[in-house]
Scaffold this motif. Structure first.
Motif, mmCIF file in Angstrom:
data_model
loop_
_atom_site.group_PDB
_atom_site.id
_atom_site.type_symbol
_atom_site.label_atom_id
_atom_site.label_comp_id
_atom_site.label_asym_id
_atom_site.label_seq_id
_atom_site.Cartn_x
_atom_site.Cartn_y
_atom_site.Cartn_z
ATOM 1 N N MET A 109 14.489 -10.269 6.116
ATOM 2 C CA MET A 109 13.809 -11.328 5.374
ATOM 3 C C MET A 109 12.843 -10.701 4.380
ATOM 4 O O MET A 109 12.066 -9.815 4.719
ATOM 5 C CB MET A 109 13.060 -12.245 6.338
ATOM 6 N N CYS A 161 7.982 -10.160 6.751
ATOM 7 C CA CYS A 161 8.918 -9.679 5.731
ATOM 8 C C CYS A 161 8.991 -8.158 5.748
ATOM 9 O O CYS A 161 7.987 -7.472 5.961
ATOM 10 C CB CYS A 161 8.495 -10.148 4.345
ATOM 11 N N GLY A 213 14.658 -16.445 9.411
ATOM 12 C CA GLY A 213 14.075 -15.317 10.113
ATOM 13 C C GLY A 213 13.076 -15.778 11.147
ATOM 14 O O GLY A 213 12.867 -16.977 11.359
ATOM 15 N N TRP A 242 16.612 -15.606 17.702
ATOM 16 C CA TRP A 242 16.640 -14.597 16.640
ATOM 17 C C TRP A 242 16.838 -13.195 17.200
ATOM 18 O O TRP A 242 17.591 -12.394 16.657
ATOM 19 C CB TRP A 242 15.340 -14.631 15.838
#
Length: 340
Positions: A1, A155, A256, A266
């Motif tokens: 992500m 991220c 994500g 996930w």
């Protein structure tokens, strides 16, 4: 992500493209002054009746009224009094949108709504009827704080991202939604691979009966309205099925760990595994997960936000020492009052 994917899922980025298939909304750009106010530790709300202040573990209420029938203890603070902030322009815009949308709105920032703070509202709801309601919910929400302080935390390029975020206040027309009809949809490589019951803390008997129609309606909506227009390959969309053949887009989220996977996972990447298994039986059919029986429901994760942790410990007896401290504090205040 990546951070660019987070930004692409910001409400003001996707809403102009999907106005016709989502709820009426208005976007109000926020000044840095207002953002700083949301980030401040203290909370000061002004109403016609009183100035209410809150600051890290202490609460005080001051009013022009001389009536002391409720037994309030009035004392001068050693610290300077906090002034209620004035955001006349923003508050006028908020009031105007509320009036336009019939007197009540749903509020959120770029990504998150303050759903973890509904417990603090008088009606335990996210309904906002005036600007003060908006201020209170936003100031009380950890989800909103996450948006403001670490939107790119998960991220892979978060350390390199230095682009300042332009924050918006989003006011949406209040629409009553049956949580039994909400679904979270996972899109990977532009393919709809998974659908999850949005509220996994409830059992909905009708989902089992209508599961084929639900999947068919969502797949059609995705292929016709969302897939061809949204630029990302991977994302998560929330929808509500108001009735047969009627799907409404609620939100678009990053693909994500930032987004709750609900009945998927996930960490184990079950989305890909489940999709490949489903494809063997029914090519192109997303894996649909829901609560099949009452014993399968999960605890609502928002419950832990409902009251301060110390109060929860007191009421549950989890920490008896906190109760002892509270009694000592109360005893000390009583003795002080008697001596005065």
């Amino acid at each position: 992500m990546k951070s660019c994917e987070i930004l692409a899922c910001s409400f003001s980025e996707w809403y102009p493209h999907f106005k016709k298939v989502t709820f009426p909304s208005r976007v109000i750009p926020l000044s840095q002054e207002f953002v700083d106010y949301l980030l401040a530790d203290n909370l000061v709300l002004r109403s016609d009746q009183a100035l209410i202040t809150y600051d890290k573990g202490s609460e005080s209420t001051s009013s022009d009224s001389e009536d002391d029938e409720e037994g309030w203890i009035k004392a001068e603070s050693e610290t300077p009094a906090l002034e209620a902030p004035h955001f006349e322009e923003i508050d006028k815009k908020i009031a105007s949108v509320i009036a336009e949308f019939g007197g009540k709105v749903f509020v959120k920032l770029n990504w998150s709504s303050p759903k973890d703070a509904s417990w603090i509202a008088l009606n335990n709801s996210l309904q906002c009827h005036m600007p003060a309601d908006v201020h209170l919910l936003l100031k009380s929400s950890d989800f909103v704080l996450h948006d403001l302080t670490q939107p790119f935390k998960d991220c892979e390029d978060h350390a390199m991202n230095s682009e300042p975020v332009k924050y918006d206040l989003v006011l949406r027309k209040w629409i009553e939604i049956n949580p039994a009809n909400e679904f979270r949809c996972f899109v990977r490589n532009k393919n709809l691979i998974g659908i999850s019951q949005r509220d996994d803390s409830i059992y909905c008997a009708h989902i089992e009966i209508e599961k084929e129609d639900i999947v068919r309606d969502i797949v059609s909506f995705f292929k016709e309205q969302i897939g061809p227009k949204f630029p990302l390959d991977n994302y998560v969309m929330d929808v509500v099925r108001q009735r047969k053949d009627k799907i409404v887009l609620v939100d678009i989220n990053p693909y994500g760990i930032t987004t709750d996977a609900l009945l998927f996972d996930w960490n184990e990447d079950l989305l890909q595994t489940s999709n490949s298994q489903a494809a063997e039986c029914c090519p192109g059919t997303p894996d649909f997960r829901f609560i099949p029986e009452e014993s399968g429901i999960r605890t609502n994760p928002l419950r832990r936000y409902c009251v301060p942790e110390d109060i929860a410990h007191l009421t549950s007896g989890e920490d008896p020492y906190k109760l002892m401290d509270l009694l000592k504090l109360r005893t000390g205040q009583t003795d002080s009052a008697d001596s005065d």
